[in-house]
Design an enzyme around this catalytic site. Structure first.
Site, PDB file in Angstrom:
ATOM      1  N   SER A  36       5.720  11.888   0.403  1.00  0.00           N
ATOM      2  CA  SER A  36       5.138  11.984  -0.853  1.00  0.00           C
ATOM      3  C   SER A  36       3.849  12.635  -0.583  1.00  0.00           C
ATOM      4  O   SER A  36       3.267  12.816   0.364  1.00  0.00           O
ATOM      5  CB  SER A  36       4.798  10.497  -1.418  1.00  0.00           C
ATOM      6  OG  SER A  36       3.771  10.479  -2.573  1.00  0.00           O
TER       7      SER A  36
ATOM      8  N   TYR B 182       1.098   2.010  -0.737  1.00  0.00           N
ATOM      9  CA  TYR B 182       1.831   2.960  -0.798  1.00  0.00           C
ATOM     10  C   TYR B 182       1.476   4.107   0.016  1.00  0.00           C
ATOM     11  O   TYR B 182       2.314   4.693   0.772  1.00  0.00           O
ATOM     12  CB  TYR B 182       2.250   3.550  -2.085  1.00  0.00           C
ATOM     13  CG  TYR B 182       2.911   4.686  -2.633  1.00  0.00           C
ATOM     14  CD1 TYR B 182       4.434   4.429  -2.825  1.00  0.00           C
ATOM     15  CD2 TYR B 182       2.392   5.886  -2.700  1.00  0.00           C
ATOM     16  CE1 TYR B 182       5.050   5.654  -3.078  1.00  0.00           C
ATOM     17  CE2 TYR B 182       3.201   7.098  -3.005  1.00  0.00           C
ATOM     18  CZ  TYR B 182       4.422   6.806  -3.071  1.00  0.00           C
ATOM     19  OH  TYR B 182       5.144   8.114  -3.368  1.00  0.00           O
TER      20      TYR B 182
END
Length: 323
Positions: free
Chosen positions: A150, A163
């Protein structure tokens, strides 16, 4: 690695075998679909059995050679079981796509240590264990390993700290594996996507002021200038893997963020600090782990619904459970 049939003397060429985690919905489902279109035999893996069966039926209806296995990748015995089922069904593994993940949104004040552990187990340790279990087959077939990281694994955005921490870890793992395995014929592609229109905002987990955290995240994950069409993203991921590229960064916003972090890390940190100040505060009684679907119903905002039209539409198309 060829996916075509036929050959000299009329012999069939072996079709590649792909194992895709988090494949019941969203980006994972679309990557699996794209691999099937390229002639791969595909094993789908996800936790939710009902979602997984729907995904399998969809790909079978499109002519794919697909099977599925519901399992929790964080379980200690999951990698051996999943690899055993895949090789038993298809005879080997040529492509592993580590895609499974969770999204936890909220300020640090509303986070718990368990949130960090869950993120790390799901998005770092589970891919690590599955990769190690799959490596003998990838080495044998000079295969491909794809890590869905990501932009949050390159630049730490506010209100996504569990995250981001897990994505930073798996990004480092993927880049290190690329260097370690290059001499053994195994290619490793690190995928660095920004926001994509997958409908994942309804499945994300929100803490703090859950409804208002949902509002900003869902809007950002749905608006065209900030997010990317998920089908186009899936094609880009598979194309990069087939070309054995070391890294692919998806969405213009992610490319700008990664480049800015490399050129001006202090400036990037200041911008993230400013963004954090603009996001909702945890409040005196912060909520914890509220699903996006529940947060949306509580908010009941026509304005937010208008902003999330494209994301909601994508969720319905890509098997996201909005209940």
């Amino acid at each position: 690695m060829s996916a075509k049939n036929g050959g000299k003397g009329g012999r069939a060429v072996r079709r590649p075998v792909a194992l895709v985690t988090g494949a019941s919905r969203g980006l994972g489902l679309l990557i699996a679909r794209e691999l099937a279109r390229r002639g791969c035999r595909v094993m789908l893996c996800a936790r939710d059995g009902d979602e997984l069966r729907r995904a399998e039926r969809e790909l079978l209806a499109q002519g794919g050679d697909v099977r599925s296995l519901a399992c929790d990748l964080t379980a200690p015995d999951a990698p051996a079981h999943l690899v055993g089922e895949t090789t038993g069904a298809f005879g080997g593994i040529d492509v592993l796509v580590n895609n499974a993940g969770i999204i936890q949104v909220g300020p640090l004040a509303a986070a718990r240590e368990a949130d960090f552990r869950q993120a790390a187990e799901t998005m770092y340790f589970a891919p690590l264990r599955l990769t190690l279990a799959t490596l003998p087959y990838l080495r044998e077939r000079r295969g491909r390993l794809v890590t869905i990281a990501s932009v949050g694994g390159k630049v730490a955005p506010p209100h996504l700290l569990p995250y981001a921490a897990a994505k930073f870890a798996v990004t480092g793992l993927s880049e290190g594996l690329r260097a370690e395995l290059a001499g053994e014929g195994v290619s490793v592609t690190t995928v660095v996507p920004g926001l994509m229109r997958t409908g994942s905002h309804t499945a994300a987990r929100f803490s703090g002021d859950a409804s208002h955290e949902y509002a900003w995240f869902a809007a950002a994950a749905s608006l065209p200038l900030l997010s990317m069409d998920a089908e186009r993203a899936a094609r880009a991921v598979v194309r990069a893997a087939w070309r054995r590229r070391p890294e692919v960064v998806l969405t213009p916003a992610a490319k700008v963020a990664v480049r800015l972090q490399g050129l001006a890390p202090a400036t990037t940190t200041r911008l993230m600090t400013l963004a954090a100040r603009l996001l909702p505060a945890a409040g005196p009684a912060p909520e914890h782990d509220v699903s996006g679907a529940v947060a949306a119903r509580r908010l009941d905002s026509p304005a937010v619904r208008r902003l999330t039209v494209l994301g909601d539409r994508a969720g319905r198309r890509f098997n996201q459970d909005t209940a």
